[in-house]
Design a protein around this motif. Structure first.
Motif, PDB file in Angstrom:
ATOM      1  N   PHE A   1      40.630 -73.617  40.477  1.00 14.55           N
ATOM      2  CA  PHE A   1      41.280 -74.102  41.701  1.00 14.55           C
ATOM      3  C   PHE A   1      42.185 -75.244  41.268  1.00 14.55           C
ATOM      4  O   PHE A   1      41.719 -76.332  40.949  1.00 14.55           O
ATOM      5  CB  PHE A   1      40.220 -74.570  42.697  1.00 14.55           C
ATOM      6  N   ARG A   2      43.481 -74.953  41.198  1.00 17.43           N
ATOM      7  CA  ARG A   2      44.466 -75.924  40.690  1.00 17.43           C
ATOM      8  C   ARG A   2      45.330 -76.436  41.830  1.00 17.43           C
ATOM      9  O   ARG A   2      45.836 -75.655  42.633  1.00 17.43           O
ATOM     10  CB  ARG A   2      45.356 -75.226  39.665  1.00 17.43           C
ATOM     11  N   SER A   3      45.489 -77.727  41.892  1.00 18.59           N
ATOM     12  CA  SER A   3      46.434 -78.284  42.859  1.00 18.59           C
ATOM     13  C   SER A   3      47.646 -78.835  42.135  1.00 18.59           C
ATOM     14  O   SER A   3      47.529 -79.396  41.044  1.00 18.59           O
ATOM     15  CB  SER A   3      45.789 -79.398  43.678  1.00 18.59           C
ATOM     16  N   ILE A   4      48.797 -78.658  42.759  1.00 16.77           N
ATOM     17  CA  ILE A   4      50.034 -79.245  42.258  1.00 16.77           C
ATOM     18  C   ILE A   4      50.458 -80.297  43.274  1.00 16.77           C
ATOM     19  O   ILE A   4      50.681 -79.984  44.443  1.00 16.77           O
ATOM     20  CB  ILE A   4      51.130 -78.173  42.081  1.00 16.77           C
ATOM     21  N   ILE A   5      50.493 -81.545  42.810  1.00 16.33           N
ATOM     22  CA  ILE A   5      50.831 -82.629  43.723  1.00 16.33           C
ATOM     23  C   ILE A   5      52.013 -83.419  43.161  1.00 16.33           C
ATOM     24  O   ILE A   5      52.500 -83.140  42.059  1.00 16.33           O
ATOM     25  CB  ILE A   5      49.630 -83.580  43.978  1.00 16.33           C
ATOM     26  N   GLY A   6      52.438 -84.407  43.913  1.00 18.08           N
ATOM     27  CA  GLY A   6      53.540 -85.250  43.449  1.00 18.08           C
ATOM     28  C   GLY A   6      54.242 -85.855  44.648  1.00 18.08           C
ATOM     29  O   GLY A   6      54.137 -85.338  45.755  1.00 18.08           O
TER      30      GLY A   6
ATOM     31  N   MET B   1      41.291 -78.768  38.714  1.00 20.38           N
ATOM     32  CA  MET B   1      42.308 -79.423  37.889  1.00 20.38           C
ATOM     33  C   MET B   1      43.521 -79.736  38.759  1.00 20.38           C
ATOM     34  O   MET B   1      43.814 -79.003  39.703  1.00 20.38           O
ATOM     35  CB  MET B   1      42.775 -78.481  36.776  1.00 20.38           C
ATOM     36  N   ILE B   2      44.212 -80.808  38.400  1.00 19.77           N
ATOM     37  CA  ILE B   2      45.385 -81.227  39.166  1.00 19.77           C
ATOM     38  C   ILE B   2      46.571 -81.382  38.207  1.00 19.77           C
ATOM     39  O   ILE B   2      46.425 -81.947  37.119  1.00 19.77           O
ATOM     40  CB  ILE B   2      45.115 -82.569  39.868  1.00 19.77           C
ATOM     41  N   THR B   3      47.720 -80.870  38.622  1.00 24.76           N
ATOM     42  CA  THR B   3      48.963 -81.118  37.899  1.00 24.76           C
ATOM     43  C   THR B   3      49.811 -82.023  38.776  1.00 24.76           C
ATOM     44  O   THR B   3      50.045 -81.715  39.949  1.00 24.76           O
ATOM     45  CB  THR B   3      49.728 -79.799  37.648  1.00 24.76           C
ATOM     46  N   VAL B   4      50.239 -83.143  38.218  1.00 18.40           N
ATOM     47  CA  VAL B   4      51.082 -84.064  38.980  1.00 18.40           C
ATOM     48  C   VAL B   4      52.519 -83.912  38.501  1.00 18.40           C
ATOM     49  O   VAL B   4      52.808 -84.093  37.319  1.00 18.40           O
ATOM     50  CB  VAL B   4      50.655 -85.534  38.792  1.00 18.40           C
ATOM     51  N   LEU B   5      53.396 -83.556  39.424  1.00 18.61           N
ATOM     52  CA  LEU B   5      54.815 -83.470  39.091  1.00 18.61           C
ATOM     53  C   LEU B   5      55.513 -84.742  39.522  1.00 18.61           C
ATOM     54  O   LEU B   5      55.144 -85.360  40.519  1.00 18.61           O
ATOM     55  CB  LEU B   5      55.473 -82.294  39.837  1.00 18.61           C
ATOM     56  N   ASN B   6      56.539 -85.108  38.763  1.00 15.21           N
ATOM     57  CA  ASN B   6      57.418 -86.205  39.166  1.00 15.21           C
ATOM     58  C   ASN B   6      58.789 -85.935  38.565  1.00 15.21           C
ATOM     59  O   ASN B   6      58.882 -85.595  37.384  1.00 15.21           O
ATOM     60  CB  ASN B   6      56.854 -87.543  38.685  1.00 15.21           C
ATOM     61  N   HIS B   7      59.824 -86.028  39.353  1.00 17.21           N
ATOM     62  CA  HIS B   7      61.182 -85.719  38.896  1.00 17.21           C
ATOM     63  C   HIS B   7      61.242 -84.391  38.135  1.00 17.21           C
ATOM     64  O   HIS B   7      61.900 -84.282  37.106  1.00 17.21           O
ATOM     65  CB  HIS B   7      61.715 -86.847  37.997  1.00 17.21           C
ATOM     66  N   GLY B   8      60.532 -83.384  38.654  1.00 18.81           N
ATOM     67  CA  GLY B   8      60.630 -82.040  38.080  1.00 18.81           C
ATOM     68  C   GLY B   8      59.890 -81.834  36.781  1.00 18.81           C
ATOM     69  O   GLY B   8      60.027 -80.790  36.142  1.00 18.81           O
TER      70      GLY B   8
END
Ligand code: ADP
Length: 253
Positions: A35-40, A222-229
Motif C-alpha cells: 500500500f503505497r502513498s504518493i504525497i507532496g 511505504m510513502i513516496t514524497v514528491l517535490n518539484h517533480g
C-alpha cells in the motif's frame, strides 16, 4: 538479494509541459501487496504522476512497467484490461441503475473476456449463473446485499463509495489507483472509507495519491514524497515523519 518483480515500476519518468518538467526523472518500484502513498505539496507533480501511471498522460521520457511488462505506450483501457484498476470516483457509477446492476455490469465486462464464443453459445445458463454468483459475492463483501435493488443515485454518500469499491473489485484488478478517495468527506466517513478499502482490497496492490498526511501515515506501508517533480524522500510512515527535508517542503521550503 533477489527481490520479487515489482507490481509497478517507473524508470526515469519525465513529463514536460512545454519547457516545464512537472515530473522530472522519477524512479519508483512498488511490490505486490504493498500500500503505497504518493504525497507532496501542491504542484509537486502528484496528479501528473498518477496520470502517467494510469496512461491518461503520455510520458515525455522514461518508462512504466506493470507486472514486468513495458506499458509506457499502452492506452488506459489496455492497462485496465491487464489488471490496473481504475481510480474510482463517483462517475464510475450509473445513477439510474440499481446497485446490483452496477456491480453486474462490471462483473460481466470482465467475464466476457474469459468465456470463448463457443462456451457462451453452448453454455449460456452456466455463464449467467457464474455472473449472478459473482455479483452476489461482491455485494456481500461490500455489505450492500440488503439494498441491492435500490437505485444507485438514491444512495447516501457513504454507500455510493461502497458501491464504487464493489465496481473496482468486480474487475479483479491486481493494482488499484486511488486519487484522493476521501476528498470532501468528514472525519467519520473518511475513516469508514479507509476501513473498507483495507478490508476489501486485501489482495491488491494499492497506490494512493493523497494530500491528507494524517490519513497517509495511518494506512501506508511505504510513502513516496514528491517535490518539484522529483522524489524528495521515500520510506515507511515513521521514516517520512522524521525526515527533515519533508518537513521543510511542507513548511514552505
Ligand atoms: P499536484 O497534483 O502535486 O498538485 P500536478 O501534477 O497537478 O501537482 O502539477 C505539477 C505541476 O505541473 C504544477 O506546476 C502544474 O501547474 C503543472 N501542470 C500540471 N498539468 C499541466 C498542464 N496540463 N499544462 C501545464 N502545466 C501543468
Amino acid at each position: 538479494m533477489a527481490t520479487e518483480e515489482p507490481m509497478l515500476r517507473t524508470d526515469g519518468l519525465v513529463k514536460e509541459f512545454g519547457n516545464f518538467a512537472a515530473i522530472d526523472g522519477v524512479d519508483i518500484a512498488i511490490q505486490p501487496g504493498e500500500f503505497r502513498s504518493i504525497i507532496g505539496p501542491n504542484g509537486a507533480g502528484k496528479t501528473t504522476m498518477f496520470n502517467l501511471i494510469s496512461g491518461a498522460l503520455d510520458a515525455t521520457e522514461g518508462a512504466v512497467y506493470f507486472d514486468g511488462e513495458d506499458v509506457t505506450d499502452l492506452p488506459p483501457e489496455e492497462r485496465i484490461r491487464r489488471g490496473m484498476g481504475r481510480s474510482f470516483q463517483i462517475s464510475n457509477i450509473f445513477g439510474g441503475l440499481t446497485v446490483r446492476e452496477n456491480v453486474r455490469l462490471a462483473v460481466q465486462s470482465r467475464m466476457r473476456d474469459s468465456y470463448s464464443f463457443r462456451e457462451a453459445l453452448f453454455k449460456p445458463t452456466d455463464r449467467y449463473d457464474d455472473i449472478n454468483d459473482e455479483t452476489d459475492r461482491i455485494l456481500g463483501r461490500i455489505d450492500l446485499l440488503d439494498i441491492a435493488e435500490e437505485e444507485a443515485e438514491a444512495l447516501p454518500y457513504g454507500d455510493k463509495r461502497r458501491l464504487e469499491i464493489g465496481v473496482v473489485l468486480a474487475t479483479e484488478p491486481e493494482l488499484v489507483l486511488f486519487d484522493e478517495p476521501t476528498a470532501g468527506m468528514g472525519p467519520e466517513e473518511t475513516q469508514e472509507t479507509i476501513d473498507l478499502i483495507e478490508e476489501v482490497l486485501v489482495e491488491q496492490t494499492l497506490i494512493l495519491v493523497e494530500h491528507d498526511i494524517e490519513l497517509v501515515m495511518e494506512i501506508s506501508d511505504m510513502i513516496t514524497v514528491l517535490n518539484h517533480g522529483q522524489v524528495l524522500a521515500e520510506g515507511t510512515p515513521e521514516e517520512i515523519t522524521d525526515n527533515e527535508d519533508v518537513q521543510d517542503a511542507y513548511l514552505g521550503g
